[in-house]
Design a protein around this motif. Structure first.
Motif, PDB file in Angstrom:
ATOM      1  N   HIS A 176      35.058  30.246  36.340  1.00 14.35           N
ATOM      2  CA  HIS A 176      34.366  31.087  37.331  1.00 14.35           C
ATOM      3  C   HIS A 176      33.042  30.454  37.737  1.00 14.35           C
ATOM      4  O   HIS A 176      32.687  30.414  38.924  1.00 14.35           O
ATOM      5  CB  HIS A 176      34.138  32.481  36.746  1.00 14.35           C
TER       6      HIS A 176
ATOM      7  N   LEU B 231      41.212  34.732  38.864  1.00  9.22           N
ATOM      8  CA  LEU B 231      41.164  33.534  38.020  1.00  9.22           C
ATOM      9  C   LEU B 231      41.863  33.777  36.688  1.00  9.22           C
ATOM     10  O   LEU B 231      42.606  32.920  36.188  1.00  9.22           O
ATOM     11  CB  LEU B 231      39.709  33.120  37.778  1.00  9.22           C
TER      12      LEU B 231
ATOM     13  N   VAL C  97      38.044  31.379  31.354  1.00  7.13           N
ATOM     14  CA  VAL C  97      37.852  31.987  32.671  1.00  7.13           C
ATOM     15  C   VAL C  97      36.377  32.042  33.063  1.00  7.13           C
ATOM     16  O   VAL C  97      36.023  31.896  34.239  1.00  7.13           O
ATOM     17  CB  VAL C  97      38.489  33.392  32.729  1.00  7.13           C
TER      18      VAL C  97
ATOM     19  N   ILE D 272      37.469  38.066  42.349  1.00 10.26           N
ATOM     20  CA  ILE D 272      37.792  36.670  42.028  1.00 10.26           C
ATOM     21  C   ILE D 272      37.869  36.389  40.525  1.00 10.26           C
ATOM     22  O   ILE D 272      38.742  35.615  40.094  1.00 10.26           O
ATOM     23  CB  ILE D 272      36.793  35.692  42.717  1.00 10.26           C
ATOM     24  N   PRO D 273      37.031  37.004  39.639  1.00 11.43           N
ATOM     25  CA  PRO D 273      37.218  36.725  38.208  1.00 11.43           C
ATOM     26  C   PRO D 273      38.580  37.173  37.704  1.00 11.43           C
ATOM     27  O   PRO D 273      39.208  36.487  36.895  1.00 11.43           O
ATOM     28  CB  PRO D 273      36.074  37.526  37.553  1.00 11.43           C
TER      29      PRO D 273
ATOM     30  N   THR E  72      32.437  44.014  33.969  1.00 11.59           N
ATOM     31  CA  THR E  72      31.993  43.071  34.996  1.00 11.59           C
ATOM     32  C   THR E  72      31.610  43.815  36.263  1.00 11.59           C
ATOM     33  O   THR E  72      30.715  43.402  36.993  1.00 11.59           O
ATOM     34  CB  THR E  72      33.087  42.038  35.306  1.00 11.59           C
TER      35      THR E  72
END
Length: 580
Positions: free
Chosen positions: A455, A442, A451, A438-439, A162
């Protein structure tokens, strides 16, 4: 088979399943290419000067769009990015990454082409429709597609995977800023030059300036030395005829639209999806270690996407992302204008158009670096502590900017410029870091089952911030601008004002609306010793942004694990067997 049928075959999810010998690393450059293309949205502020000087070219004319009108184009694109990501995440699962990637290419590239028509015809709504709405939808689809695809191909290195894509989005302006600056210079055409102000017979009517040439009255703009330093191609100060030049923005939009369409299409057709039950050779998932401290919020359980919306944690995270982005995006959208406003009056030989463009480029570099550095650091200090850094340190840095701006006025020099540069770059690392972290936050709280979809829905906070940030910074800036113009005019000798602008100071509001009266021109006739108020235009905004971050800090401070009643085994028992 028809052409449409052949295209459907090449795009469909079931037709792009990779074979057993497919090299998964081939997906990474395709994902990076798409995010680099759409990441150029962060260099939007490069276009602001050109769009606000469409007719005047070297200075704003009465019929040109205002700064507050064009800055919302960027906001519109971000709004539609969030909305398209929220909706497109589920569609992506159905049709596959190649179809969504190709559609994203058409929307993003096509948005530029439609926007170019709006610039050429001076129809602002077409730019909002093209670049803002249509292009923004392309942004949203192009944002979620590479991330979702890479996660599937790299279950053993999710953070790295990511990071590759999201770092590319942050770095898009690193390529886009110099490219746009070069293209603006390439397509730029200076307007007709009539000479110095002292050599031209000027009159003022209804706030507009006119020059008498061969018995005709031609509307003109008066460009100061500082105005010409900001031009893509510097020229002499003086009087220029309105409507005779070209900022180059139309040509740039056409060029970028075609380039982005081609690059993103090639990248989209490079996407493959792994076969069912595929996993990297020799890899087995390890159980998550949880406990106290930095791991206190990590859960072994999963929360369904619909159930996540019923938890307070979702809205705490939504508020945190929204306020963090609001503070950062408002500055990014006006970055080039802000550094010029604060430092150009006192350091014109340093802070020129080239310096401002380089500043936008460095924003991209630090935005990109922050996405990797902060998300990596969160693995060691925990997601909650990482966001504490964003909010506490960020608030302190925002509040320091007004003091740096004051120092730039009281004691002009490079020291204040270096301090401003350092402070804003740290802010931009935290802006990018918020997106990259933030991912994982989460996944810690809601588990990994949904997720991706959660997201996507959380990115509606980005849409909201795309409105709040630019609105706050432009509203507060315009309020400050109007205030300082009136204060400066009150110090100017009325006779000198009449001679300078060809109208009475009693008509100041009309002259301001027509862009005839500016701070730089008032400073030319202001009493000796008058301090240039331009660097103070953003003081109120910076204090407001710091206040938003403190609210976000409270939301993060009160974060707790999700109650077990929201877990899959309680809300969707039929899914529990699949995830345990």
């Amino acid at each position: 088979m028809s052409l449409l049928g052949q295209l459907s075959t090449k795009l469909g999810k079931k037709h792009i399943v990779a074979g057993p010998r497919f090299n998964r690393w081939l997906i990474a450059p395709a994902a990076l290419a798409i995010h680099l293309c759409i990441g150029s949205v962060y260099a939007w502020s490069i276009f602001n000067p050109a769009l606000t000087k469409h007719f005047g070219v070297v200075a704003g004319s009465a019929d040109d769009w205002s700064f507050s009108a064009v800055v919302w184009i960027f906001s519109t694109a971000i709004v539609f990015l969030g909305l398209a990501a929220a909706v497109g995440g589920k569609w992506l699962e159905e049709v596959g990454p190649r179809a969504t990637g190709f559609l994203a290419a058409c929307l993003w590239g096509g948005g530029f082409l439609i926007g170019s028509i709006g610039i050429a015809t001076h129809q602002l709504w077409l730019i909002y429709l093209g670049y803002g709405a249509i292009g923004g939808c392309g942004l949203g689809l192009a944002y979620v597609t590479p991330v979702s695809t890479l996660i599937r191909w790299f279950p053993d290195r999710r953070g790295m995977a990511t990071g590759i894509a999201i770092m590319g989005f942050g770095g898009g302006a690193m390529i886009g800023a110099p490219l746009k600056t070069y293209l603006l210079s390439f397509y730029y055409q200076a307007p007709e030059y009539l000479g110095k102000v002292s050599d031209v017979n000027l009159v003022t009517e209804a706030g507009r300036r006119y020059a008498e040439v061969a018995g005709q009255q031609l509307e003109v703009v008066i460009a100061s030395a500082s105005d010409m330093l900001k031009a893509p191609v510097p020229g002499p100060e003086g009087v220029y005829v309105v409507g005779t030049g070209d900022t180059g923005a139309t040509g740039v939009f056409i060029t970028l639209g075609i380039v982005y369409l081609i690059v993103m299409t090639i990248a989209a057709f490079s996407f493959r999806v792994p076969a069912k039950d595929w996993k990297p050779e020799g890899w087995e998932p390890k159980p998550v270690e949880k406990g106290k401290g930095k791991n206190a919020l990590i859960s072994d359980n999963h929360v369904h996407i619909d159930q996540a919306l019923r938890t307070p944690q979702f809205y705490q995270l939504w508020l945190m992302l929204c306020l963090n982005v609001t503070a950062g995006i408002g500055v990014i959208g006006v970055a080039k204008t802000m550094i010029s406003d604060i430092f150009s009056p006192n350091l014109p030989s340093i802070v020129d158009a080239s310096f401002a463009a380089t500043y936008v480029l460095m924003i991209s570099v630090f935005n990109m670096s922050g996405r990797f550095l902060w998300s990596s650091a969160s693995d060691y200090i925990g997601r909650k502590n990482t966001y504490h850094c964003f909010f506490v340190l960020g608030a302190i840095l925002y509040m320091s900017i007004p003091f740096i701006a004051t120092q730039a006025t009281v004691s002009p020099g490079v020291t204040a410029l270096v301090m401003f540069y350092a402070v804003t770059m740290i802010i931009f690392t935290m802006y990018g870091g918020g997106f990259a972290t933030i991912p994982a936050y989460l996944a810690d709280i809601f588990g990994t089952l949904h997720v991706g979809g959660i997201h996507g829905r959380l990115l509606t906070a980005w849409s909201t911030a795309g409105i709040l940030g630019p609105f706050a910074i432009t509203y507060l800036r315009e309020h400050s601008m109007n205030k300082v113009l009136h204060e400066l005019a009150s110090k100017v000798d009325p006779a000198a004002f009449m001679q300078k602008f060809g109208d009475s100071v009693s008509n100041l509001d009309q002259l301001i609306a027509a862009k005839t009266v500016t701070i730089s021109q008032l400073m030319e006739i202001a009493p000796a010793g008058t301090m240039d108020p331009t660097p103070s235009l953003y003081n109120t905004t910076m204090f407001a942004m710091a206040g938003l971050l403190m609210i976000a800090f409270l939301a993060n401070l009160t974060m707790r694990p999700v109650h077990e009643k929201h877990h899959v085994q309680h809300t969707h028992p039929e899914l529990a067997m699949d995830v345990k």
